[in-house]
Design a protein around this motif. Structure first.
Motif, PDB file in Angstrom:
ATOM      1  N   ALA A   1       3.375  -5.557  13.678  1.00 13.84           N
ATOM      2  CA  ALA A   1       2.678  -4.748  14.737  1.00 13.84           C
ATOM      3  C   ALA A   1       0.929  -5.315  14.666  1.00 13.84           C
ATOM      4  CB  ALA A   1       2.575  -3.446  14.894  1.00 13.84           C
ATOM      5  N   SER A   2       0.296  -5.083  15.763  1.00 14.58           N
ATOM      6  CA  SER A   2      -1.232  -5.434  15.335  1.00 14.58           C
ATOM      7  C   SER A   2      -1.828  -4.415  14.562  1.00 14.58           C
ATOM      8  CB  SER A   2      -1.899  -5.293  16.693  1.00 14.58           C
ATOM      9  OG  SER A   2      -3.325  -5.631  16.601  1.00 14.58           O
ATOM     10  N   VAL A   3      -2.710  -5.020  13.490  1.00 15.73           N
ATOM     11  CA  VAL A   3      -3.394  -4.035  12.469  1.00 15.73           C
ATOM     12  C   VAL A   3      -4.411  -3.336  12.974  1.00 15.73           C
ATOM     13  CG1 VAL A   3      -4.891  -4.130  10.478  1.00 15.73           C
ATOM     14  CG2 VAL A   3      -3.095  -5.719  10.747  1.00 15.73           C
ATOM     15  N   SER A   4      -4.414  -1.852  13.060  1.00 15.41           N
ATOM     16  CA  SER A   4      -5.288  -0.911  13.607  1.00 15.41           C
ATOM     17  C   SER A   4      -6.502  -0.831  12.905  1.00 15.41           C
ATOM     18  CB  SER A   4      -4.717   0.408  13.877  1.00 15.41           C
ATOM     19  OG  SER A   4      -4.022   0.697  12.805  1.00 15.41           O
ATOM     20  N   SER A   5      -6.480  -1.005  11.651  1.00 18.95           N
ATOM     21  CA  SER A   5      -7.757  -0.725  10.815  1.00 18.95           C
ATOM     22  C   SER A   5      -7.911  -1.548   9.394  1.00 18.95           C
ATOM     23  CB  SER A   5      -8.053   0.774  10.620  1.00 18.95           C
ATOM     24  OG  SER A   5      -7.166   1.287   9.615  1.00 18.95           O
ATOM     25  N   MET A   6      -8.951  -1.673   8.834  1.00 19.20           N
ATOM     26  CA  MET A   6      -8.885  -2.336   7.377  1.00 19.20           C
ATOM     27  C   MET A   6     -10.022  -1.807   6.726  1.00 19.20           C
ATOM     28  SD  MET A   6      -8.398  -6.494   7.018  1.00 19.20           S
ATOM     29  CE  MET A   6     -10.426  -6.766   7.964  1.00 19.20           C
ATOM     30  N   GLU A   7      -9.787  -1.316   5.557  1.00 17.24           N
ATOM     31  CA  GLU A   7     -10.896  -0.928   4.744  1.00 17.24           C
ATOM     32  C   GLU A   7     -10.956  -1.926   3.445  1.00 17.24           C
ATOM     33  OE1 GLU A   7     -12.619   3.295   3.242  1.00 17.24           O
ATOM     34  OE2 GLU A   7     -10.476   2.735   2.632  1.00 17.24           O
ATOM     35  N   TYR A   8     -11.966  -2.388   2.949  1.00 12.37           N
ATOM     36  CA  TYR A   8     -12.199  -2.991   1.704  1.00 12.37           C
ATOM     37  C   TYR A   8     -13.015  -2.127   0.833  1.00 12.37           C
ATOM     38  CZ  TYR A   8     -13.860  -6.419  -1.645  1.00 12.37           C
ATOM     39  OH  TYR A   8     -14.332  -7.165  -2.642  1.00 12.37           O
ATOM     40  N   ILE A   9     -12.114  -2.132  -0.543  1.00  8.99           N
ATOM     41  CA  ILE A   9     -12.699  -1.290  -1.776  1.00  8.99           C
ATOM     42  C   ILE A   9     -13.419  -2.389  -2.618  1.00  8.99           C
ATOM     43  CG2 ILE A   9     -12.362   0.551  -3.234  1.00  8.99           C
ATOM     44  CD1 ILE A   9     -11.910   1.556  -0.130  1.00  8.99           C
ATOM     45  N   PRO A  10     -14.323  -2.717  -2.977  1.00  9.33           N
ATOM     46  CA  PRO A  10     -14.866  -3.622  -4.026  1.00  9.33           C
ATOM     47  C   PRO A  10     -14.634  -3.167  -5.593  1.00  9.33           C
ATOM     48  CG  PRO A  10     -16.671  -3.018  -2.411  1.00  9.33           C
ATOM     49  CD  PRO A  10     -15.731  -2.110  -2.211  1.00  9.33           C
ATOM     50  N   ASP A  11     -14.495  -1.781  -5.741  1.00 11.21           N
ATOM     51  CA  ASP A  11     -14.210  -1.363  -7.095  1.00 11.21           C
ATOM     52  C   ASP A  11     -12.713  -1.483  -7.152  1.00 11.21           C
ATOM     53  OD1 ASP A  11     -13.830  -0.367  -9.634  1.00 11.21           O
ATOM     54  OD2 ASP A  11     -14.518   1.775  -8.855  1.00 11.21           O
ATOM     55  N   GLY A  12     -11.881  -2.546  -7.710  1.00  7.49           N
ATOM     56  CA  GLY A  12     -10.624  -2.617  -8.003  1.00  7.49           C
ATOM     57  C   GLY A  12     -10.137  -3.772  -6.789  1.00  7.49           C
TER      58      GLY A  12
ATOM     59  N   ILE B   1      -9.242  -3.584  -3.563  1.00 11.42           N
ATOM     60  CA  ILE B   1      -8.182  -3.121  -2.782  1.00 11.42           C
ATOM     61  C   ILE B   1      -8.445  -3.200  -1.362  1.00 11.42           C
ATOM     62  CG2 ILE B   1      -6.888  -1.130  -2.464  1.00 11.42           C
ATOM     63  CD1 ILE B   1      -7.553  -0.118  -5.259  1.00 11.42           C
ATOM     64  N   LEU B   2      -7.485  -3.604  -0.794  1.00  8.38           N
ATOM     65  CA  LEU B   2      -7.501  -3.911   0.893  1.00  8.38           C
ATOM     66  C   LEU B   2      -6.517  -2.623   1.457  1.00  8.38           C
ATOM     67  CD1 LEU B   2      -8.397  -5.338   3.445  1.00  8.38           C
ATOM     68  CD2 LEU B   2      -6.446  -6.765   3.021  1.00  8.38           C
ATOM     69  N   VAL B   3      -7.108  -1.912   2.046  1.00  5.94           N
ATOM     70  CA  VAL B   3      -6.451  -0.682   2.979  1.00  5.94           C
ATOM     71  C   VAL B   3      -6.207  -0.881   4.309  1.00  5.94           C
ATOM     72  CG1 VAL B   3      -6.163   1.830   3.205  1.00  5.94           C
ATOM     73  CG2 VAL B   3      -7.550   1.026   1.307  1.00  5.94           C
ATOM     74  N   ILE B   4      -4.973  -1.084   5.097  1.00  7.34           N
ATOM     75  CA  ILE B   4      -4.794  -1.264   6.298  1.00  7.34           C
ATOM     76  C   ILE B   4      -3.762  -0.643   6.885  1.00  7.34           C
ATOM     77  CG2 ILE B   4      -5.258  -3.895   5.877  1.00  7.34           C
ATOM     78  CD1 ILE B   4      -2.016  -4.271   6.189  1.00  7.34           C
ATOM     79  N   THR B   5      -3.775  -0.339   8.296  1.00  7.78           N
ATOM     80  CA  THR B   5      -2.876   0.373   9.090  1.00  7.78           C
ATOM     81  C   THR B   5      -2.439  -0.387  10.005  1.00  7.78           C
ATOM     82  OG1 THR B   5      -4.607   1.271  10.296  1.00  7.78           O
ATOM     83  CG2 THR B   5      -4.039   2.642   8.386  1.00  7.78           C
ATOM     84  N   TYR B   6      -1.025  -0.286  10.472  1.00  7.12           N
ATOM     85  CA  TYR B   6      -0.342  -0.807  11.486  1.00  7.12           C
ATOM     86  C   TYR B   6       0.739   0.173  11.908  1.00  7.12           C
ATOM     87  CZ  TYR B   6       2.713  -3.030   7.862  1.00  7.12           C
ATOM     88  OH  TYR B   6       3.437  -3.076   6.977  1.00  7.12           O
ATOM     89  N   GLY B   7       1.030   0.471  13.184  1.00  8.03           N
ATOM     90  CA  GLY B   7       2.030   1.295  13.592  1.00  8.03           C
ATOM     91  C   GLY B   7       1.879   2.283  12.785  1.00  8.03           C
TER      92      GLY B   7
END
Length: 343
Positions: free
Chosen positions: A211-222, A224-230
């Motif tokens: 599904a299309s990715v609805s959001s994306m957050e990047y955490i420089p410390d570590g 880490i990429l946080v994404i949501t879809y469906g």
């Protein structure tokens, strides 16, 4: 909440009184968000600044075309950036909260002086602009939108043509700098996330989703990429796009944010609820309603003391990370009877 460790012996012997004590404690600990009004249409994006000598700040993007700046810990309105002629889809602040940038349906991105509220620069595009992101030094701005092209603008040379990066086959929804601004992460409606080399403009790696990715957050410390879809909330290693873990939520999720300490994360979506999960165990810790429409965006403050959510209902709400703590406009006041007996 300060509660004495001493409990009167006669109360410990009285189940009804003990239940009353527990109930009072729970009532005192109930999550009470601060509601930030002012927008007249759905709030679709929000971002915090870093911590400055004057605190930290919060910017919101709204379909009413009037992005707003607020004090981050209280939600107090500071000002509105006026100039766009269409819905504003994306907004961001630099770390120092001296610059703001917005992305809009009027085929432009704008850079603002976040101290005076003055428009500094208008960057014309060929289609709707959906996202904006500053480099760490605030000298360059990354944009993406419906024309499927990533653009890098050198803000010290506003007359110069931007660097363009192509490859997505549908509208770009989110684009972020990563790896000390040497790489770019982008998510598009073509159901992919791509990692790009800034210098060569070449895609380093591509992830495809169902599904299309609805959001994306990047955490420089570590990194880490946080994404949501469906209904999925997923965590990846930002440098390599290798998976870390995924969590399935009860409803379609539009946004998620990881606490700075990485102990837990929050998410919101179609069912009007906010969900809080333990990052290590992936267990749901709590969920609650506050908005009267789908939650479009959620982010933790830079100090981790609160998180902000934006909704279809046109409001922003601020939620305490540690319920009952005196912070910002939240004051710890115990119910009268509870305070008289156990102060």
């Amino acid at each position: 909440i300060g509660v004495s460790n001493r409990v009167d012996s006669e109360w410990t012997k009285t189940p009804a009184a003990l239940l009353c004590l527990i109930h009072s404690y729970q009532m005192a600990m109930r999550q009470t968000p601060l509601t930030c009004s002012g927008h007249t249409r759905p709030v679709v994006d929000l971002a915090f600044s870093g911590i400055t000598p004057y605190g930290y700040f919060l910017i919101s993007a709204c379909k009413d075309g009037k992005p707003m700046l607020r004090q981050g810990d209280t939600g107090d309105w500071i000002g509105t950036f006026l100039g766009h002629k269409g819905a504003v889809w994306g907004a961001t602040l630099n770390k120092e909260a001296t610059k703001a940038a917005t992305a809009a349906a009027d085929f432009s991105a704008k850079v603002w002086d976040a101290v005076t509220g003055d428009e500094v620069l208008t960057l014309a595009h060929k289609h709707i602009v959906k996202c904006v992101n500053f480099t760490q030094d605030s000298n360059c701005l990354l944009t993406g939108g419906n024309d499927k092209v990533l653009r890098i603008y050198d803000l010290s040379k506003p007359e110069a043509e931007p660097q363009e990066i192509s490859g997505h086959t549908s509208a770009i929804k989110k684009a972020l700098w990563c790896n000390d601004d040497q790489q770019i992460l982008s998510a598009a409606e073509d159901k992919t996330i791509r990692l790009w080399d800034r210098n060569t403009g070449e895609a380093v790696k591509t992830l495809s989703f169902e599904a299309s990715v609805s959001s994306m957050e990047y955490i420089p410390d570590g990194e880490i990429l946080v994404i949501t879809y469906g209904r999925t909330i997923a965590f990846y290693k930002a440098h390599t796009l290798d998976p870390i873990k995924t969590i399935d939520a009860p409803a379609s999720i539009h946004s998620a944010s990881l606490h700075p300490d990485k102990d837990f994360f929050v998410a919101g979506g179609d069912d009007f609820k906010l969900y809080k999960y333990d990052y290590s165990t992936k267990e749901e810790m709590e969920s609650y309603k506050g908005h009267f429409g789908p939650v479009h965006c959620v982010r933790f403050s830079p100090d981790g003391e609160l998180y902000a959510s934006g909704s279809e209902d046109g409001t922003l709400r601020l939620w305490q990370t540690a319920v009952g703590k005196t912070y910002g406009l939240w004051k710890c006041v115990l119910p009268g009877e509870f305070e008289r007996r156990f102060a």
